[in-house]
Design a protein around this motif. Sequence first.
Motif, mmCIF file in Angstrom:
data_model
loop_
_atom_site.group_PDB
_atom_site.id
_atom_site.type_symbol
_atom_site.label_atom_id
_atom_site.label_comp_id
_atom_site.label_asym_id
_atom_site.label_seq_id
_atom_site.Cartn_x
_atom_site.Cartn_y
_atom_site.Cartn_z
ATOM 1 N N SER A 106 34.091 91.648 -53.815
ATOM 2 C CA SER A 106 34.606 92.008 -55.130
ATOM 3 C C SER A 106 35.634 93.135 -55.060
ATOM 4 C CB SER A 106 33.452 92.452 -56.025
ATOM 5 O OG SER A 106 33.930 93.109 -57.176
ATOM 6 N N ILE A 107 36.807 92.904 -55.638
ATOM 7 C CA ILE A 107 37.837 93.944 -55.695
ATOM 8 C C ILE A 107 37.397 95.059 -56.644
ATOM 9 C CG2 ILE A 107 40.204 94.443 -56.432
ATOM 10 C CD1 ILE A 107 41.016 91.743 -55.213
ATOM 11 N N HIS A 108 36.765 94.708 -57.759
ATOM 12 C CA HIS A 108 36.235 95.734 -58.661
ATOM 13 C C HIS A 108 35.273 96.650 -57.894
ATOM 14 C CE1 HIS A 108 37.756 93.611 -62.195
ATOM 15 N NE2 HIS A 108 37.256 94.560 -62.975
ATOM 16 N N CYS A 109 34.403 96.040 -57.109
ATOM 17 C CA CYS A 109 33.379 96.811 -56.405
ATOM 18 C C CYS A 109 33.951 97.619 -55.247
ATOM 19 C CB CYS A 109 32.265 95.892 -55.914
ATOM 20 S SG CYS A 109 31.306 95.170 -57.264
ATOM 21 N N PHE A 110 34.820 97.031 -54.438
ATOM 22 C CA PHE A 110 35.320 97.808 -53.301
ATOM 23 C C PHE A 110 36.121 99.008 -53.774
ATOM 24 C CE2 PHE A 110 39.579 95.647 -52.873
ATOM 25 C CZ PHE A 110 40.349 96.794 -52.706
ATOM 26 N N SER A 111 36.948 98.831 -54.807
ATOM 27 C CA SER A 111 37.783 99.946 -55.256
ATOM 28 C C SER A 111 36.948 101.027 -55.935
ATOM 29 C CB SER A 111 38.901 99.444 -56.166
ATOM 30 O OG SER A 111 38.368 98.729 -57.250
ATOM 31 N N SER A 112 35.936 100.633 -56.690
ATOM 32 C CA SER A 112 35.052 101.615 -57.324
ATOM 33 C C SER A 112 34.251 102.372 -56.269
ATOM 34 C CB SER A 112 34.105 100.921 -58.308
ATOM 35 O OG SER A 112 34.835 100.323 -59.352
ATOM 36 N N TYR A 113 33.726 101.655 -55.293
ATOM 37 C CA TYR A 113 32.995 102.303 -54.211
ATOM 38 C C TYR A 113 33.924 103.203 -53.395
ATOM 39 C CZ TYR A 113 30.091 102.979 -50.100
ATOM 40 O OH TYR A 113 29.373 103.544 -49.072
ATOM 41 N N MET A 114 35.155 102.766 -53.185
ATOM 42 C CA MET A 114 36.128 103.539 -52.405
ATOM 43 C C MET A 114 36.386 104.906 -53.035
ATOM 44 S SD MET A 114 40.167 102.744 -51.960
ATOM 45 C CE MET A 114 40.439 103.268 -53.652
ATOM 46 N N MET A 153 25.815 89.609 -53.237
ATOM 47 C CA MET A 153 26.535 89.517 -51.959
ATOM 48 C C MET A 153 27.991 89.956 -52.096
ATOM 49 S SD MET A 153 24.451 88.917 -49.606
ATOM 50 C CE MET A 153 25.650 88.715 -48.302
ATOM 51 N N ASP A 154 28.585 89.774 -53.275
ATOM 52 C CA ASP A 154 29.954 90.253 -53.508
ATOM 53 C C ASP A 154 30.009 91.780 -53.445
ATOM 54 O OD1 ASP A 154 30.528 87.563 -54.005
ATOM 55 O OD2 ASP A 154 30.419 87.817 -56.180
ATOM 56 N N VAL A 155 28.963 92.413 -53.977
ATOM 57 C CA VAL A 155 28.869 93.877 -53.944
ATOM 58 C C VAL A 155 28.640 94.353 -52.515
ATOM 59 C CG1 VAL A 155 27.564 95.887 -54.764
ATOM 60 C CG2 VAL A 155 27.982 93.956 -56.317
ATOM 61 N N VAL A 156 27.709 93.722 -51.824
ATOM 62 C CA VAL A 156 27.408 94.089 -50.441
ATOM 63 C C VAL A 156 28.658 93.927 -49.569
ATOM 64 C CG1 VAL A 156 26.055 93.456 -48.390
ATOM 65 C CG2 VAL A 156 24.944 93.600 -50.635
ATOM 66 N N GLY A 157 29.355 92.818 -49.747
ATOM 67 C CA GLY A 157 30.585 92.588 -48.980
ATOM 68 C C GLY A 157 31.638 93.631 -49.262
ATOM 69 N N ALA A 158 31.762 94.044 -50.523
ATOM 70 C CA ALA A 158 32.754 95.049 -50.904
ATOM 71 C C ALA A 158 32.440 96.402 -50.267
ATOM 72 C CB ALA A 158 32.804 95.182 -52.426
ATOM 73 N N ILE A 159 31.174 96.800 -50.324
ATOM 74 C CA ILE A 159 30.773 98.083 -49.731
ATOM 75 C C ILE A 159 30.966 98.047 -48.222
ATOM 76 C CG2 ILE A 159 28.762 99.562 -49.288
ATOM 77 C CD1 ILE A 159 27.841 98.813 -52.182
ATOM 78 N N ALA A 160 30.578 96.948 -47.589
ATOM 79 C CA ALA A 160 30.756 96.809 -46.141
ATOM 80 C C ALA A 160 32.232 96.884 -45.760
ATOM 81 C CB ALA A 160 30.146 95.492 -45.657
ATOM 82 N N LEU A 161 33.085 96.251 -46.549
ATOM 83 C CA LEU A 161 34.526 96.277 -46.290
ATOM 84 C C LEU A 161 35.060 97.706 -46.286
ATOM 85 C CD1 LEU A 161 36.896 94.246 -45.910
ATOM 86 C CD2 LEU A 161 37.236 94.397 -48.381
ATOM 87 N N VAL A 162 34.684 98.482 -47.284
ATOM 88 C CA VAL A 162 35.141 99.880 -47.356
ATOM 89 C C VAL A 162 34.604 100.674 -46.173
ATOM 90 C CG1 VAL A 162 34.990 102.029 -48.688
ATOM 91 C CG2 VAL A 162 35.428 99.858 -49.869
#
Length: 190
Positions: A106-114, A153-162
């Motif tokens: 998720s782009i929403h999730c990766f950027s928010s987590y970032m 899984m979209d959230v987990v993937g986003a956090i892992a990506l960051v």
Amino acid sequence: MNQPRKHVFSLVMPLDQATPFIKYFALPYGVWIFYIYVCIVYFFFRDRTSYYHSMLLYTVCALTCYVIYLVFQTTVPRPEVVGNDPFAQLMRFLYNRDQPFNCFPSIHCFSSYMVMRMIWRSPARNRVNTVLISGMSLLIIASTLFIKQHVIMDVVGAIALVEIYIFLLIKLPAMHRNKVASERRQEFQA
């Protein structure tokens, strides 16, 4: 890219199915991009290192997401939005604007987590900005699940990506610089 292709995958798990649809979460979901811009502008004025790291991370994470979307398109089933209140109307607007494809990560999730990760390590952090940024980031991440735009899984993937890119692009080069500096100090002392 935001339309179905030949093979579309689903990462829905039982916990996703048990997560309720709550249309009120359309508000934090809808303000996401403005929030990210405000955080990045804040870093620009208060902590240039976090600003540059944020710009780098956002760029490589977004590009990585789009590559993943090209080869592994996912979708999330959506509920029917009922009612004519402002939140239902906002929900229909968001669903119309943001199709249920290309969800992992998720782009929403990766950027928010970032931006949350950036404030945690920023020398400009204080109790107020840490609570505000962390709270809003977590609210946006939760909103992706409660409006049924993303799954866990979209959230987990986003956090892992960051986390992967923080390690590869920030921590690893810093460790290398520290090692080189240490070796130079030892040579100078010898």
